[in-house]
Design an enzyme around this catalytic site. Structure first.
Site, PDB file in Angstrom:
ATOM      1  N   LEU A 119       0.832  -1.211   0.000  1.00 37.48           N
ATOM      2  CA  LEU A 119       0.000   0.000   0.000  1.00 37.48           C
ATOM      3  C   LEU A 119       0.860   1.251   0.000  1.00 37.48           C
ATOM      4  CD1 LEU A 119      -2.623  -1.032   2.691  1.00 37.48           C
ATOM      5  CD2 LEU A 119      -3.038  -0.807   0.245  1.00 37.48           C
ATOM      6  N   GLY A 120       2.038   1.107   0.574  1.00 37.70           N
ATOM      7  CA  GLY A 120       2.895   2.284   0.641  1.00 37.70           C
ATOM      8  C   GLY A 120       4.273   1.868   1.100  1.00 37.70           C
ATOM      9  N   GLY A 155       7.685   3.717   2.929  1.00 36.32           N
ATOM     10  CA  GLY A 155       8.317   4.930   3.444  1.00 36.32           C
ATOM     11  C   GLY A 155       9.728   4.642   3.898  1.00 36.32           C
ATOM     12  N   ALA A 156      10.338   5.653   4.495  1.00 35.74           N
ATOM     13  CA  ALA A 156      11.732   5.536   4.900  1.00 35.74           C
ATOM     14  C   ALA A 156      11.919   4.461   5.964  1.00 35.74           C
ATOM     15  CB  ALA A 156      12.224   6.878   5.432  1.00 35.74           C
ATOM     16  N   VAL A 168       4.056  -0.761   3.998  1.00 32.36           N
ATOM     17  CA  VAL A 168       2.705  -1.108   4.431  1.00 32.36           C
ATOM     18  C   VAL A 168       2.075  -2.063   3.416  1.00 32.36           C
ATOM     19  CG1 VAL A 168       0.504  -0.188   5.220  1.00 32.36           C
ATOM     20  CG2 VAL A 168       2.541   1.224   5.336  1.00 32.36           C
ATOM     21  N   LYS A 204       1.897  -2.826   8.833  1.00 36.11           N
ATOM     22  CA  LYS A 204       3.071  -1.962   8.666  1.00 36.11           C
ATOM     23  C   LYS A 204       4.298  -2.704   9.177  1.00 36.11           C
ATOM     24  CE  LYS A 204       3.117   2.467   8.654  1.00 36.11           C
ATOM     25  NZ  LYS A 204       2.382   3.661   8.932  1.00 36.11           N
ATOM     26  N   ASP A 250       5.332  14.111  12.157  1.00 37.27           N
ATOM     27  CA  ASP A 250       5.377  13.893  10.711  1.00 37.27           C
ATOM     28  C   ASP A 250       3.993  14.072  10.088  1.00 37.27           C
ATOM     29  OD1 ASP A 250       6.597  13.406   8.315  1.00 37.27           O
ATOM     30  OD2 ASP A 250       6.602  11.227   8.518  1.00 37.27           O
TER      31      ASP A 250
END
Ligand SMILES: *[C@@H]1O[C@H](CO)[C@@H](O)[C@H](O)[C@H]1NC(C)=O
Ligand SMILES: *[C@@H]1O[C@H](CO)[C@@H](O)[C@H](O)[C@H]1NC(C)=O
Ligand SMILES: *[C@@H]1O[C@H](CO)[C@@H](O)[C@H](O)[C@H]1NC(C)=O
Ligand SMILES: *[C@@H]1O[C@H](CO)[C@@H](O)[C@H](O)[C@H]1NC(C)=O
Length: 796
Positions: free
Chosen positions: A514-515, A517-518, A522, A538, A632
């Site tokens: 789904l995603g 990031g750093a 996910v 996650k 964030d």
């Protein structure tokens, strides 16, 4: 429009005769000219009457609260008010209404101007009240410059037309005429919609009835024979709201959006026997009232509590009116105003991780539901299980049990209704009578928690250790909670412990990303145990320490949060080197897709998103037991659920990440992005960093564009600069060009831009708290003029 312009000869007289006032006017009490004045007085004052004397215009006394400048039906004892000028601002004795060249002006007893007709610069020569009940002002050539039929309050009269963009606003209560909780609006797109109004804001909120005539609806017509219908521009009738077959000649008529949110039509026999007359609801056989059942119609997200307010429930009585009641264990917040909702009259269950099962019991209500807003849902369970699950969960205030399903609700629960059409029951959790909140059965566990809270001002680390200790003790001393969830973490919170294998399976071997990031990736997944609930898993990499205790403590802190504007943590996995968090799945993606996508979302929805995000942050900063600074906030971290409610994700993770990682988000090409300046300056970081980021997100929501856009004109590249310039130059329309809805609501656009400017102040101490931000956005406090922003070049 049925206005009878003056005959030309009379007009001639009026304008040019040397003595017009004395000869032409005084004998016609329904006509007023310059110099006309009426004063509010406890003694009888003579109102202005229509030629038939059926309608009158003047001051009406409203209980002992003051006077309303109004038009009313004059020949009936009820003196029913059909229009008013100052519904939200009653005036006192000595207040005056006068007519001068610019129109009618109402001033209070101190000469302060309360209301005036807006004639858009057209002069006013004289006025009259017509036999239809329309109060009309004319200019020098007898053209209408203003009429009350164009500014309706809550009532429509025969021959009155509601055109696009106009609305009726229900009064607050039967005898309080100020603007209430419902809106009947012919939108500019032609759709006729009934909305709840989000108190005390003015924004339309939840649409509970729609004509579905977008693009074709033109005006709502109330004709003399008592038919009310929505017409297209060419005169075709699109929808009947009411229809009559008999003559209405011998009746007074009115249609009103009542304070319970229902649009109804009433008739009153003219000249009948005064003992048997009075207003009777008129309903055509084939057409139900609008909406047919107000209790079940208002049910969805963001209904401001539903038809009866939070924690209460709505029922249709024998007279077809709604009744608002409180469930057992709850009482009205304001007994004189039931729609304000109900409050618990017992001390709520605390979330200190103790066993409270024997302090609470359930009160069951058949055919009752509080739809929406449940935070957990289980399938294939029985009623006993459902009760137990609610009992051991400190957030659970009500459980709904239906079929073999169980839904948990927390306070405030909304949209309450009791109706024969509903199956299932509501289980209300109430504190037992003999259980004082003192908990005589508390043992040393409470001492531990007490020490914990005494030390709360101490180091975060200490607190986490104590929390963990408290949790461990509670966990091991409390085997009962184990029976309820397969793998409970602590009683009072609902975290499940997953094995890596379970999550591997749920995500089909981490198949659908789904995603990314750093610090985490996910994946989408499905839980087999519950009704196929979708989850977001996650997978964290790069943690501060691999310490199991710290991870678990953090996770428990996150798990303790529970707010409708946060993405709820369902559970976690902490196995060998694997650290995973399991969240609810958010079906509508992130705010970034929503506002930067191809089609601009509706302005009101964007405002709600801003308010929801602010509320979520306010909760994290001030309302949960340990302050959580998000660090964030950006549109990618604000997700949207099935109902487009804003839900903040990724909170509480900051401490799990390496410090340098959160600090690597440096500006790109000179923009500061969402990151507050104190990060770059190595100054102490407080909750105000989130306020800063929120300010940038708010601007992006207002304008539907990114803070930095390289392709924009130079002075518009950085949104925060440009927005400030537009605000400073009083040219906010530039910001929302091509956005009709926002343009029409430019006052609020200005307010929101001002709030954003406050949020992005360089000096953290100048920024408001999230509580203040929430209040400003919801318009419960005023927004002060923000200070200047230093230019961006100087701040680097
Ligand atoms: C009408 O009266 C109001 C209030 O007294 C005043 O402000 C306004 O200037 C007057 N208009 C004209 C045209 O005299
Ligand atoms: C009417 O209701 C509004 C909204 O609750 C309140 O502010 C106002 O004071 C009430 N007015 C009167 C006259 O009671
Ligand atoms: C009002 O509308 C109804 C329904 O369209 C129609 O039958 C009736 O003739 C109309 N009456 C007048 C006075 O226009
Ligand atoms: C608790 O007390 C209230 C008022 O004293 C009473 O109405 C209610 O029935 C009691 N409930 C139980 C379960 O005894």
């Amino acid at each position: 429009m049925a206005s009878s312009p003056l005959p030309w000869n009379l007009l001639y007289l009026l304008l040019f005769s040397p003595f017009p006032q004395s000869s032409a006017i005084t004998c016609q009490t329904h006509r007023i000219t310059k110099g006309f004045s009426l004063t509010a007085s406890f003694n009888k004052h003579v109102p202005l009457e229509s030629p038939s004397r059926e309608f009158a215009f003047g001051f009406q006394r409203i209980k002992s609260d003051g006077f309303l400048l109004a038009v009313w039906l004059n020949k009936i004892p009820e003196k029913t008010i059909v229009w008013s000028a100052n519904r939200d601002n009653l005036v006192q004795e000595g207040s005056k209404v006068v007519l001068n060249d610019s129109g009618l002006i109402l001033t209070d007893q101190t000469d302060k101007r309360i209301w005036h007709t807006d004639t858009f610069g057209v002069g006013v020569s004289y006025g009259e009240i017509l036999n239809t009940g329309n109060l009309v002002l004319y200019d020098q050539i007898s053209a209408i410059s203003w009429q009350s039929f164009n500014e309706p309050t809550d009532t429509l009269l025969p021959k009155q037309i509601l055109s696009r963009g106009k609305s009726l606003v229900a009064r607050y209560s039967e005898d309080n005429y100020s603007s209430g909780r419902f809106l009947f609006m012919l939108e500019s797109n032609g759709n006729l919609v009934l909305y709840t109004r989000n108190f005390p804001q003015n924004a339309p909120n939840y649409a509970y009835w729609k004509s579905e005539t977008e693009g074709s609806g033109f005006q709502v017509m109330f004709n003399e024979s008592g038919a009310i219908y929505l017409q297209a521009k060419n005169g075709n009738i699109l929808k009947y709201l009411s229809m009559t077959s008999s003559s209405m000649k011998d009746f007074y008529q009115r249609a009103i959006l009542e304070n319970d949110g229902v649009f109804r039509q009433y008739v009153y026999p003219k000249g009948g026997d005064p003992t048997s007359s009075g207003w009777h609801e008129f309903r055509s056989e084939s057409l139900p009232s609008i909406p047919p059942n107000i209790c079940t119609s208002i049910s969805g997200e963001d209904t401001a509590g539903g038809a009866c307010g939070f924690n209460s429930y709505c029922r249709i009585g024998v007279n077809q009116r709604r009744t608002c009641s409180c469930p057992s264990g709850y009482t009205f917040i304001d007994p004189s105003d039931p729609v304000k909702g109900c409050k618990q009259n017992f001390e709520a269950q605390s979330c200190d991780g103790e066993d409270h099962d024997d302090l609470f019991e359930f009160y069951s209500m058949e055919q009752t539901d509080w739809p929406y807003g449940d935070y957990q849902h289980f399938k294939e369970v029985d009623e006993e299980w459902c009760k137990k699950a609610c009992l051991s969960d400190c957030f659970c205030a009500v459980a709904i049990f239906r079929g073999r399903e169980c839904w948990k609700k927390r306070v405030p629960f909304a949209n309450g209704m009791m109706d024969p059409s509903l199956s299932g029951k509501a289980l209300i959790k109430v504190r037992k009578n003999d259980s004082s909140p003192g908990h005589p059965d508390k043992n040393d566990r409470s001492v531990l928690v007490l020490i914990g809270s005494l030390l709360l001002s101490g180091s975060v680390f200490m607190n986490l250790l104590l929390l963990l200790a408290a949790f461990l003790v509670a966990f091991y001393l409390n085997p009962k909670s184990k029976a309820i969830q397969p793998n409970p973490v602590a009683s009072g919170i609902n975290l499940q412990v997953f094995t890596y294998e379970e999550l591997n399976k749920a995500t089909n071997k981490f198949n659908e990303q789904l995603g990314n990031g750093a610090f985490a990736t996910v994946y989408k997944g499905v839980l087999p145990s519950e009704d196929g609930n979708l989850i977001a898993v996650k997978k964290l990499h790069h943690l501060v320490s691999e310490g199991e205790r710290e991870f678990k403590a953090e996770v428990i802190a996150i798990g303790r949060t529970n707010h409708r504007n946060l993405v709820q943590l369902i559970g976690f996995c902490n196995e060998d080197q694997h650290r995973l968090l399991v969240y609810e799945f958010m079906s509508n993606g992130s705010l970034a897709n929503f506002i930067f996508g191809p089609s601009r979302p509706n302005w009101h929805r964007r405002m709600r998103t801003a308010q929801g995000t602010a509320r979520g942050l306010f909760y994290l900063h001030e309302e949960c037991s340990i302050q959580i600074i998000h660090c964030d906030i950006k549109p990618q971290n604000i997700l949207l659920d099935d109902f487009y409610t804003a839900r903040i994700s990724d909170f509480g993770l900051a401490k799990l990440l390496k410090k340098d990682q959160t600090r690597t988000t440096t500006g790109i090409r000179g923009t500061r992005g969402y990151v507050a300046p104190e990060w770059f300056k190595n100054l102490p970081v407080s909750a105000k960093v989130d306020v800063y980021s929120f300010g940038i997100v708010l601007l992006e929501l207002i304008c539907c564009r990114k803070n930095f856009e390289a392709e924009a004109q130079e002075n518009q590249m950085i949104l925060s600069d440009w927005a400030y310039d537009c605000y400073h130059d009083r040219n906010l329309k530039l910001l929302v060009e091509n956005d009709e809805e926002a343009m029409a609501d430019i006052k609020r656009v200005e307010k929101y831009v001002m709030v954003a400017i406050w949020c992005i102040q360089e000096d953290p101490s100048l920024r408001p708290t999230m509580k203040e931000v929430t209040q400003m956005l919801e318009e419960t406090i005023e927004v002060a003029v923000p200070p200047d922003l230093p230019s961006f070049t100087s701040s680097f």
